[in-house]
Design an enzyme around this catalytic site. Structure first.
Site, PDB file in Angstrom:
ATOM      1  N   VAL A 169       0.817  -1.207   0.000  1.00  0.00           N
ATOM      2  CA  VAL A 169       0.000   0.000   0.000  1.00  0.00           C
ATOM      3  C   VAL A 169       0.852   1.259   0.000  1.00  0.00           C
ATOM      4  CG1 VAL A 169      -2.078  -0.937   1.072  1.00  0.00           C
ATOM      5  CG2 VAL A 169      -0.206  -0.222   2.519  1.00  0.00           C
ATOM      6  N   GLY A 170       2.143   1.119   0.270  1.00  0.00           N
ATOM      7  CA  GLY A 170       3.042   2.263   0.293  1.00  0.00           C
ATOM      8  C   GLY A 170       4.439   1.840  -0.136  1.00  0.00           C
ATOM      9  N   THR A 178       6.245  -5.100  -7.869  1.00  0.00           N
ATOM     10  CA  THR A 178       6.139  -4.198  -6.730  1.00  0.00           C
ATOM     11  C   THR A 178       5.656  -4.976  -5.535  1.00  0.00           C
ATOM     12  OG1 THR A 178       5.212  -2.160  -5.914  1.00  0.00           O
ATOM     13  CG2 THR A 178       3.774  -3.506  -7.251  1.00  0.00           C
TER      14      THR A 178
END
Length: 385
Positions: A169-170, A178
């Site tokens: 999420v970050g 990712t």
């Protein structure tokens, strides 16, 4: 409730890294599976990345262990030794070679594993693992995620399935894939074919998501094919993998830290697909575009600015560019005040689509991101405290 494909089981537990949630996951195949993986290009990677790169080079793996809330990055020789000890311990428990075990870690950088808890966690693992819930696996790898991320797809005209789990999420601006993603299938596929498929899929999915332009030190995306369902049509398998990874990509973007709105940017008419992705990423990564979306402000000038930042793309000519919010053209045909008010209502929805036609050739790309909110600042200001 999503289940793991045939031939895979999992152990999910809390070993004390998180206070009140599972933080230790082992996914095991009944037998050696074909495997492929893509990893971060960061120059500050942790041992989980270097070890998994080495082990997956054989094209096979028996298991993957994931430690959540501790990245084990920047801990020098001690971090390397701890990661290798964990891999060796899992291999011993599963009666396989250390080279058959992959590892991923996610969380705070610069903190060593609490090895006493890790050793106890490995010792407590049932052998073989007995869990079959993909949902439990997804829960066990979460950090600041607000929801688990699971996606499934059947492989057309076969009994094979593809199941994917992810976290992230970050610290997401992929330079490979990712975050952490594990894709499992019971289809039989040769390692070289699996690697080519997965890289194509990653390029169209995980490499097209961005939350905050920050590339992680620990990005890992792995696929394991156990083979219990037998051989399948290659194109059908790749499509199922694409469906799963695209679903996960959108889930990641929608759950971006503090996010309230999913942003989808579609660029067409580029010189080639690479240029299209470069322009699309410039738009979705722009703090000004992100904040405009958060405020439901149809300020298309910020999109024009983000296109213009691609200054090395000298064939981009503003006279040929068309910008749309949703289905509404905002440049070069501009909307009146009433039209802007309608667009503001559109931008209060869960998803905002920004479409750009460059008018050069036929290159295309679609990328996903999210708005920038005060919640993102608060989460990351307080992350280690």
């Amino acid at each position: 409730m999503a289940e793991l494909p045939r031939g895979f089981t999992a152990h999910v537990a809390n070993i004390g890294i998180k206070d009140h949630a599972d933080d230790f996951v082992v996914i095991a195949a009944e037998r050696l599976a074909t495997a492929a993986g893509v990893f971060t290009k960061s120059r500050f990677v942790g041992p989980s990345v270097t070890i998994s790169r080495q082990h997956i080079a054989s094209g096979s793996a028996r298991a993957m262990v994931v430690v959540s809330k501790n990245a084990n990055v920047a801990n020098g020789p001690t971090g390397e030794a701890d990661a290798r000890e964990l891999v060796a311990a899992i291999a011993e428990r599963l009666d396989c070679q250390p080279d058959d075990v992959l590892i991923a870690s996610t969380g705070v950088i610069g903190r060593p594993y609490p090895m006493d808890r890790v050793r106890s966690g490995v010792a407590a693992m049932s052998v073989p693992p007995t869990g079959t819930s993909a949902d439990a696996v997804a829960d066990g790898i979460m950090t600041t995620d607000t929801v688990r991320k699971v996606a499934t797809s059947d492989v057309d005209r076969s009994t094979a399935t593809v199941v994917g789990i992810a976290k992230g999420v970050g610290m997401i601006e992929p330079d490979m894939a990712t975050m952490i993603a594990v894709v499992l299938t019971d289809a039989h596929v040769a390692a070289d074919d699996l690697d080519r498929m997965f890289r194509r899929v990653v390029e169209r999915t995980f490499n097209c998501v961005s939350i905050d332009t920050d590339t992680s030190t620990s990005d890992t995306a792995v696929v394991l094919a156990g083979g219990a369902a037998g051989a399948v049509d290659a194109s059908a398998l790749e499509q199922a993998m694409l469906d799963v990874c695209l679903d996960l990509t959108k889930q990641i973007a929608r759950d971006g830290e503090g996010a309230q709105t999913l942003i989808e940017v579609v660029v067409t008419g580029a010189r080639d697909d690479d240029q299209a992705k470069r322009v699309a990423k410039s738009i979705v990564n722009s703090p000004l575009v992100k904040t405009a979306v958060h405020g439901a402000d149809p300020n298309w000038g910020r999109v024009a600015m983000a296109i213009g930042k691609c200054s090395d793309d000298s064939d981009v000519d503003q006279a040929r560019v068309v910008i749309r919010f949703g289905d509404t053209e905002v440049y070069p045909t501009q909307v009146d005040e009433g039209g802007l008010a309608e667009l503001s209502i559109y931008m209060r929805g869960e998803t905002v689509v920004i479409a750009v036609e460059l008018g050069i050739a036929d290159g295309t790309a679609t990328v996903w991101g999210c708005d920038l909110t005060a919640g993102y600042v608060r989460i990351n200001a307080d992350y280690t405290t």
